[in-house]
Scaffold this motif. Structure first.
Motif, PDB file in Angstrom:
ATOM      1  N   ALA A   1       0.832  -1.203   0.000  1.00  0.00           N
ATOM      2  CA  ALA A   1       0.000   0.000   0.000  1.00  0.00           C
ATOM      3  C   ALA A   1       0.868   1.255   0.000  1.00  0.00           C
ATOM      4  CB  ALA A   1      -0.931  -0.004   1.210  1.00  0.00           C
ATOM      5  N   ARG A   2       1.926   1.239   0.790  1.00  0.00           N
ATOM      6  CA  ARG A   2       2.820   2.403   0.814  1.00  0.00           C
ATOM      7  C   ARG A   2       3.516   2.564  -0.533  1.00  0.00           C
ATOM      8  NH1 ARG A   2       3.824   7.336   3.390  1.00  0.00           N
ATOM      9  NH2 ARG A   2       5.590   8.116   2.196  1.00  0.00           N
ATOM     10  N   THR A   3       3.908   1.450  -1.148  1.00  0.00           N
ATOM     11  CA  THR A   3       4.531   1.524  -2.469  1.00  0.00           C
ATOM     12  C   THR A   3       3.563   2.121  -3.484  1.00  0.00           C
ATOM     13  OG1 THR A   3       5.934  -0.395  -2.002  1.00  0.00           O
ATOM     14  CG2 THR A   3       5.615   0.185  -4.316  1.00  0.00           C
ATOM     15  N   ALA A   4       2.295   1.699  -3.403  1.00  0.00           N
ATOM     16  CA  ALA A   4       1.286   2.246  -4.313  1.00  0.00           C
ATOM     17  C   ALA A   4       1.135   3.750  -4.095  1.00  0.00           C
ATOM     18  CB  ALA A   4      -0.049   1.540  -4.094  1.00  0.00           C
ATOM     19  N   TYR A   5       1.112   4.164  -2.836  1.00  0.00           N
ATOM     20  CA  TYR A   5       0.992   5.596  -2.526  1.00  0.00           C
ATOM     21  C   TYR A   5       2.182   6.370  -3.093  1.00  0.00           C
ATOM     22  CZ  TYR A   5       0.925   9.888   0.256  1.00  0.00           C
ATOM     23  OH  TYR A   5       0.932  11.202   0.655  1.00  0.00           O
ATOM     24  N   ASP A   6       3.382   5.844  -2.879  1.00  0.00           N
ATOM     25  CA  ASP A   6       4.581   6.518  -3.389  1.00  0.00           C
ATOM     26  C   ASP A   6       4.556   6.617  -4.912  1.00  0.00           C
ATOM     27  OD1 ASP A   6       5.634   6.942  -0.861  1.00  0.00           O
ATOM     28  OD2 ASP A   6       6.817   5.094  -0.860  1.00  0.00           O
TER      29      ASP A   6
ATOM     30  N   LEU B   1      -9.009   2.896  -1.153  1.00  0.00           N
ATOM     31  CA  LEU B   1     -10.005   2.184  -1.954  1.00  0.00           C
ATOM     32  C   LEU B   1      -9.458   0.837  -2.426  1.00  0.00           C
ATOM     33  CD1 LEU B   1     -12.701   2.092  -3.598  1.00  0.00           C
ATOM     34  CD2 LEU B   1     -11.429   3.215  -5.449  1.00  0.00           C
ATOM     35  N   LEU B   2      -8.229   0.843  -2.943  1.00  0.00           N
ATOM     36  CA  LEU B   2      -7.620  -0.407  -3.417  1.00  0.00           C
ATOM     37  C   LEU B   2      -7.397  -1.382  -2.261  1.00  0.00           C
ATOM     38  CD1 LEU B   2      -5.026   1.032  -5.984  1.00  0.00           C
ATOM     39  CD2 LEU B   2      -7.222  -0.059  -6.479  1.00  0.00           C
ATOM     40  N   LEU B   3      -7.063  -0.856  -1.092  1.00  0.00           N
ATOM     41  CA  LEU B   3      -6.908  -1.719   0.084  1.00  0.00           C
ATOM     42  C   LEU B   3      -8.237  -2.344   0.481  1.00  0.00           C
ATOM     43  CD1 LEU B   3      -4.482  -0.074   2.689  1.00  0.00           C
ATOM     44  CD2 LEU B   3      -4.313  -2.344   1.650  1.00  0.00           C
ATOM     45  N   TRP B   4      -9.296  -1.558   0.397  1.00  0.00           N
ATOM     46  CA  TRP B   4     -10.619  -2.097   0.724  1.00  0.00           C
ATOM     47  C   TRP B   4     -10.993  -3.215  -0.250  1.00  0.00           C
ATOM     48  CZ3 TRP B   4     -15.355  -2.059  -1.934  1.00  0.00           C
ATOM     49  CH2 TRP B   4     -16.449  -2.510  -1.179  1.00  0.00           C
TER      50      TRP B   4
ATOM     51  N   VAL C   1     -10.397  -8.897  -3.781  1.00  0.00           N
ATOM     52  CA  VAL C   1     -10.314  -8.383  -5.148  1.00  0.00           C
ATOM     53  C   VAL C   1      -9.047  -7.536  -5.201  1.00  0.00           C
ATOM     54  CG1 VAL C   1     -11.450  -7.036  -6.942  1.00  0.00           C
ATOM     55  CG2 VAL C   1     -12.829  -8.356  -5.331  1.00  0.00           C
ATOM     56  N   SER C   2      -7.940  -8.183  -5.538  1.00  0.00           N
ATOM     57  CA  SER C   2      -6.639  -7.549  -5.327  1.00  0.00           C
ATOM     58  C   SER C   2      -6.049  -6.971  -6.605  1.00  0.00           C
ATOM     59  CB  SER C   2      -5.656  -8.556  -4.722  1.00  0.00           C
ATOM     60  OG  SER C   2      -4.442  -7.915  -4.428  1.00  0.00           O
TER      61      SER C   2
ATOM     62  N   ALA D   1      -9.311   4.943 -10.156  1.00  0.00           N
ATOM     63  CA  ALA D   1      -9.669   5.006  -8.735  1.00  0.00           C
ATOM     64  C   ALA D   1     -10.387   6.312  -8.425  1.00  0.00           C
ATOM     65  CB  ALA D   1      -8.416   4.865  -7.872  1.00  0.00           C
ATOM     66  N   ASN D   2      -9.937   7.388  -9.049  1.00  0.00           N
ATOM     67  CA  ASN D   2     -10.597   8.675  -8.822  1.00  0.00           C
ATOM     68  C   ASN D   2     -11.993   8.713  -9.437  1.00  0.00           C
ATOM     69  OD1 ASN D   2      -9.060  10.647  -7.236  1.00  0.00           O
ATOM     70  ND2 ASN D   2      -7.452  10.292  -8.746  1.00  0.00           N
ATOM     71  N   LEU D   3     -12.190   7.976 -10.527  1.00  0.00           N
ATOM     72  CA  LEU D   3     -13.541   7.863 -11.085  1.00  0.00           C
ATOM     73  C   LEU D   3     -14.481   7.198 -10.078  1.00  0.00           C
ATOM     74  CD1 LEU D   3     -13.154   6.800 -14.845  1.00  0.00           C
ATOM     75  CD2 LEU D   3     -14.158   8.908 -13.948  1.00  0.00           C
ATOM     76  N   VAL D   4     -13.972   6.161  -9.415  1.00  0.00           N
ATOM     77  CA  VAL D   4     -14.781   5.488  -8.396  1.00  0.00           C
ATOM     78  C   VAL D   4     -15.079   6.448  -7.249  1.00  0.00           C
ATOM     79  CG1 VAL D   4     -14.837   3.628  -6.690  1.00  0.00           C
ATOM     80  CG2 VAL D   4     -13.895   3.201  -8.968  1.00  0.00           C
ATOM     81  N   LEU D   5     -14.058   7.173  -6.798  1.00  0.00           N
ATOM     82  CA  LEU D   5     -14.242   8.110  -5.687  1.00  0.00           C
ATOM     83  C   LEU D   5     -15.218   9.223  -6.066  1.00  0.00           C
ATOM     84  CD1 LEU D   5     -10.503   8.219  -4.610  1.00  0.00           C
ATOM     85  CD2 LEU D   5     -12.368   7.258  -3.256  1.00  0.00           C
ATOM     86  N   ASP D   6     -15.161   9.672  -7.314  1.00  0.00           N
ATOM     87  CA  ASP D   6     -16.126  10.671  -7.779  1.00  0.00           C
ATOM     88  C   ASP D   6     -17.535  10.087  -7.809  1.00  0.00           C
ATOM     89  OD1 ASP D   6     -14.230  12.637  -8.060  1.00  0.00           O
ATOM     90  OD2 ASP D   6     -13.912  12.290 -10.204  1.00  0.00           O
ATOM     91  N   CYS D   7     -17.622   8.830  -8.218  1.00  0.00           N
ATOM     92  CA  CYS D   7     -18.922   8.148  -8.254  1.00  0.00           C
ATOM     93  C   CYS D   7     -19.557   8.119  -6.869  1.00  0.00           C
ATOM     94  CB  CYS D   7     -18.731   6.733  -8.792  1.00  0.00           C
ATOM     95  SG  CYS D   7     -19.962   5.521  -8.293  1.00  0.00           S
TER      96      CYS D   7
END
Length: 255
Positions: free
Chosen positions: A18-23, A41-44, A50-51, A71-77
């Protein structure tokens, strides 16, 4: 992690992907708040078997940018007044060992938001802590011994956050009055039990309030409403409201 005792260092190791993804999101010029929300979101999704997050380290910068955009499309949704199905072909393709139906995000906003908020308010406080991660890298390279901050026992209980930090300032359009209960019900119907209370401008006579304040149960809900933006607009029963992070007035000073 219930029933087991972990150190802060253990948790950082467990969530190293998760930290690598953030970086990586930050490395392509991503907004920090959007990057945190996207990783949460990806962690959830990962917790739902669903990885996609484990594939982030091996992706090209262009592919990482696409994952961030999806991911931002999902967050906007999740913020939309009416259900909107996000297009997430790359995230779906990465979830080879699970099935992700984009319609789920549109029609189960409450489940997704509460799950993402729990991560932001929980392990996310460690995952996105730059200081802790810098200490971890120094410890891994042998530059320092195991610092007390990393050796400390991880406490998974929610951290109490002042109301000001989990509040939003809201303004309304002139001539389009809106009731306190309508605002409360709007968020409750979309995201479940996420609002503590709604405060409105005190007016006299027949004047309608022009501003107010929403106090959420956690700071994560504020982050998910804004998702990296300073100001957002939404519609409640065809009336616009504008939301931004609440900033308390400085205390008056006496000479």
């Amino acid at each position: 992690m219930a029933g087991q005792e972990f150190t802060v260092c253990d948790v950082l190791y467990l969530y190293s992907d998760a930290r690598t993804a953030y970086d990586r999101f930050i490395g392509i010029g991503g907004n920090p708040e959007q990057a945190r929300n996207a990783v949460a979101l990806l962690l959830w999704l990962d917790q739902c078997n669903v990885s996609a997050i484990k594939h982030l380290p091996g992706l090209s910068p262009a592919a990482v940018n696409l994952v961030a955009a999806e991911a931002n499309l999902v967050l906007d949704c999740l913020r939309e007044p009416t259900p909107m199905v996000p297009a997430i072909p790359l995230i779906s393709a990465l979830c080879q060992d699970g099935d992700v139906d984009p319609r789920f995000f549109a029609f189960h906003q409450d489940l997704v938001v509460r799950g993402v908020a729990d991560i932001l308010d929980g392990v996310g406080l460690l995952i996105f802590d730059d200081h802790l991660n810098k200490m971890l890298r120094r410890y891994q390279t042998g530059l320092v011994g195991n610092p007390p901050e990393l050796a400390a026992t991880y406490n998974c209980l929610p951290v109490a956050v002042p109301e000001d930090c989990r509040s939003m300032f809201i303004t309304f359009s002139k001539g389009a009055p809106i009731e306190r209960e309508e605002i409360f019900d709007y968020f409750r119907q979309k995201w479940g039990d996420c609002v503590v209370r709604v405060l409105m401008e005190k007016t006299t006579g027949a004047s309608s309030p022009m501003y107010g304040r929403i106090i959420f149960r956690s700071e994560a809900f504020v982050q998910l409403v804004l998702n990296g933006e300073r100001l957002v607009k939404t519609n409640i029963r065809h009336r616009q409201i504008w939301l931004r992070k609440y900033v308390p007035r400085p205390a008056a000073t006496q000479n």
